[in-house]
Each structure stands twice: as structure tokens, then as C-alpha cells.
Design an enzyme around this catalytic site. Structure first.
Site, PDB file in Angstrom:
ATOM      1  N   MET A 271       0.814  -1.209   0.000  1.00 20.75           N
ATOM      2  CA  MET A 271       0.000   0.000   0.000  1.00 20.75           C
ATOM      3  C   MET A 271       0.851   1.264   0.000  1.00 20.75           C
ATOM      4  SD  MET A 271      -3.328  -0.699   0.002  1.00 20.75           S
ATOM      5  CE  MET A 271      -4.177   0.652   0.822  1.00 20.75           C
TER       6      MET A 271
ATOM      7  N   LYS B 249     -10.752   3.274  12.433  1.00 15.99           N
ATOM      8  CA  LYS B 249     -10.280   2.240  11.498  1.00 15.99           C
ATOM      9  C   LYS B 249     -10.503   0.849  12.077  1.00 15.99           C
ATOM     10  CE  LYS B 249      -8.287   0.193   8.054  1.00 15.99           C
ATOM     11  NZ  LYS B 249      -6.859   0.292   7.759  1.00 15.99           N
TER      12      LYS B 249
END
Length: 305
Positions: free
Chosen positions: A19, A178
Site C-alpha cells: 500500500m 479504522k
């Protein structure tokens, strides 16, 4: 500094993995001077080809950057990079802004922030949601915690990586949000897998199960958008690898325990993720479908797959 904009700010990016690399490349494409550090020579070479400057150490990066971004696997990695020997704490200049985009626990974020603040280093937590394709396209979703003035200052930089940015409140709230979101994702995928296994075992085709769900209150993005385009077709290439999903579930369980929130389903999902990570450690966490399907003696696939 009124805003962090190309041509005025040096950005240091630590952790250019699956990522982090496409995220860092988008920062470079936006015109920022970008310095990168990672243990992968391949990733450093790719970043260099895109205009970034690889550096030899965290300390060197910290000394020469106005903003430092980390995208790391787990809380111990963040603590080592920030507070360890020759880490950010020891090398960054007062006034530096540190943006941690890792998914860790709120306690670690807040503890790191207190230590860094003693050196005049500011911090926001900004974990990311969505997958690798979004990282490449610059369409990630960010959940941010920290001082609002610091977040506003960083906004031009953050917009090079994301198109959905939500301010969640004080530092630590970004990673809290998150963990809640990933807890939901893992639970939904696990429930979908088991429900589909029941239906398939009973002779109901998967496309019928999906269609009926789409017309009722059980409609959800995983079942009707994300998995039909990938996992239901037998594609389990990593967007979010199973061990990372297991790690996030572990962090959510520990966070809930610290706050006195009793969990039942969350523990069962963690066990399923543990089982899946043992069999498919390098593949997407939707491999839960395979583990559940194998246990039931069915393949959770759409007919065209």
C-alpha cells in the site's frame, strides 16, 4: 507553515510496501520533493524511478523532512521507528509534522504522540481504508485524529492519496475508527461466507442468494459489489492480506477489552481469521470463503466462475 504544498515542503515516507509504495508515488506525482526509506531495495528502486530520493536511515529522513509519513504493519513497528534508537524522536526538527497512516491501536498512537510532543514534533493519525487499486488511483479513504489545525495544514498532501477524508476528532480517534471499520468488514465477510455455505449446501445457487439479499435488509457492499467482482469469481489475490486482517481484529478485541466492551462474535471472527491466515498467509482475507466452503464441502463461487 500555513499549508503543506508542492514546492515548499519535503515529504519523508517510511514503509513503501504493497500500500505504501503507490501512496508514496502519488505524493511524488503531485510535485512534492519526496524522500523514502524501506528495507526493500526493489521498492526503493521503483520509488527512485518515479522521482523519489531513497535515504539510508530513518534518522537521515527525519532530519531532512518537513513532514514524515509512516505506513507500517503493526504497533511495535511504529514504536521502533518513532521512539527507537535513531528514530523520529531523536532526529526530527521541532515543528515537524508526523503522519502515521498505519493501522495500530489508539493507546500506542497517543503514547507516541506524547513523547514526540516533548520534542516539539506534532502528530496526527491517519489510517487508510480501501485497497491497493485505490492506493494507485489516489482514491483511498482516510480516518484522521489529531489537532484540527495540523490536519488542515496537511490536507493538500493528504488529498494526493485519498478522495474521502473524515476528521474523527482528537489524536487516536482515527485509528479507533479504522479498527471499528475493519471489525465490521471481517464480521460481514465471515457471516456472508457461512450464510452462503448453508445455502449452497442446501442446493441454492450463489447468484440467487446474492440476488435475494440485494432485495432485502441484508444488502451490503461486500456481498453485492466487492466479492462478486473478485472473491466470488475465485480471485483471492491480496488487497488486504489475511494476517493483517487478523492483526486488526486482535487490536480491536484488545481495544474493546480495555474499554470494558464484552464481545462474542468478534472473538469467533478472530478464530476464523487465525485459521484462514494459517492456510492462506499471502492471500486476501476473503479467503475466509475458502476455509468455510472447504469445511462445508462446497465452493462459494458464482456460476460464471
Amino acid at each position: 507553515m500555513s499549508a503543506i504544498v508542492p514546492g515548499q515542503s519535503v515529504i519523508g515516507f517510511i514503509g513503501i510496501g504493497t500500500m505504501g509504495l503507490p501512496m508514496a508515488l502519488n505524493v511524488a506525482k503531485a510535485g512534492y520533493e519526496l524522500k523514502v526509506f524501506d528495507l526493500s531495495e526493489k521498492a526503493l528502486a521503483e520509488a527512485k524511478a518515479a522521482g523519489a530520493t531513497p535515504v539510508a536511515s530513518v534518522a537521515e529522513l527525519a532530519r531532512t523532512s518537513d513532514v514524515i509519513i509512516t505506513m507500517l504493519p503493526d504497533a511495535p513497528d511504529v514504536e521502533k521507528i518513532t521512539l527507537g534508537q535513531d528514530g523520529i524522536e531523536s532526529a526530527a526538527r521541532p515543528g515537524t509534522l508526523y503522519v502515521d497512516m498505519s493501522t495500530i491501536d489508539p493507546g500506542t498512537s497517543r503514547r507516541v504522540a506524547v513523547r514526540l510532543a516533548e520534542r516539539g514534533i506534532r502528530m496526527i493519525d491517519s489510517p487508510v481504508a480501501r485497497g491497493v487499486e485505490n492506493a494507485r488511483a489516489g482514491t483511498l479513504a482516510l480516518m484522521i485524529g489529531g489537532d484540527k489545525a495540523d490536519v488542515d495544514e496537511a490536507m493538500p498532501l493528504l488529498r494526493t492519496m485519498a478522495d474521502t477524508i473524515t476528521y474523527c476528532g482528537p489524536l487516536g480517534n482515527g485509528v479507533a475508527m479504522k479498527l471499528v471499520n475493519n471489525f465490521l468488514s471481517a464480521g460481514i465477510v465471515s457471516t456472508v461466507a457461512e450464510a452462503c455455505a448453508i445455502g449452497l449446501k442446501a442446493g441454492l445457487p450463489l447468484d440467487m442468494i446474492v440476488a435475494i439479499s440485494g432485495a432485502t435488509g441484508t444488502n451490503n457492499a461486500w456481498m453485492h459489489k466487492l466479492m462478486p467482482s473478485k472473491a466470488f469469481l475465485g480471485d483471492f489475490s491480496p488487497g488486504f492480506m489475511t494476517p493483517l486482517a487478523r492483526k486488526d481484529q486482535r487490536l480491536a478485541l484488545a481495544f474493546a477489552e480495555d474499554m470494558g466492551v464484552p464481545l462474542t462474535l468478534g472473538k469467533a471472527v478472530f478464530e476464523l481469521l487465525t485459521q484462514t491466515a494459517g492456510v492462506y498467509p499471502r492471500e486476501d482475507f476473503t479467503s475466509i470463503l475458502r476455509v468455510v466452503g472447504d469445511g462445508a464441502g462446497v465452493k462459494i463461487r458464482l456460476p460464471e466462475a
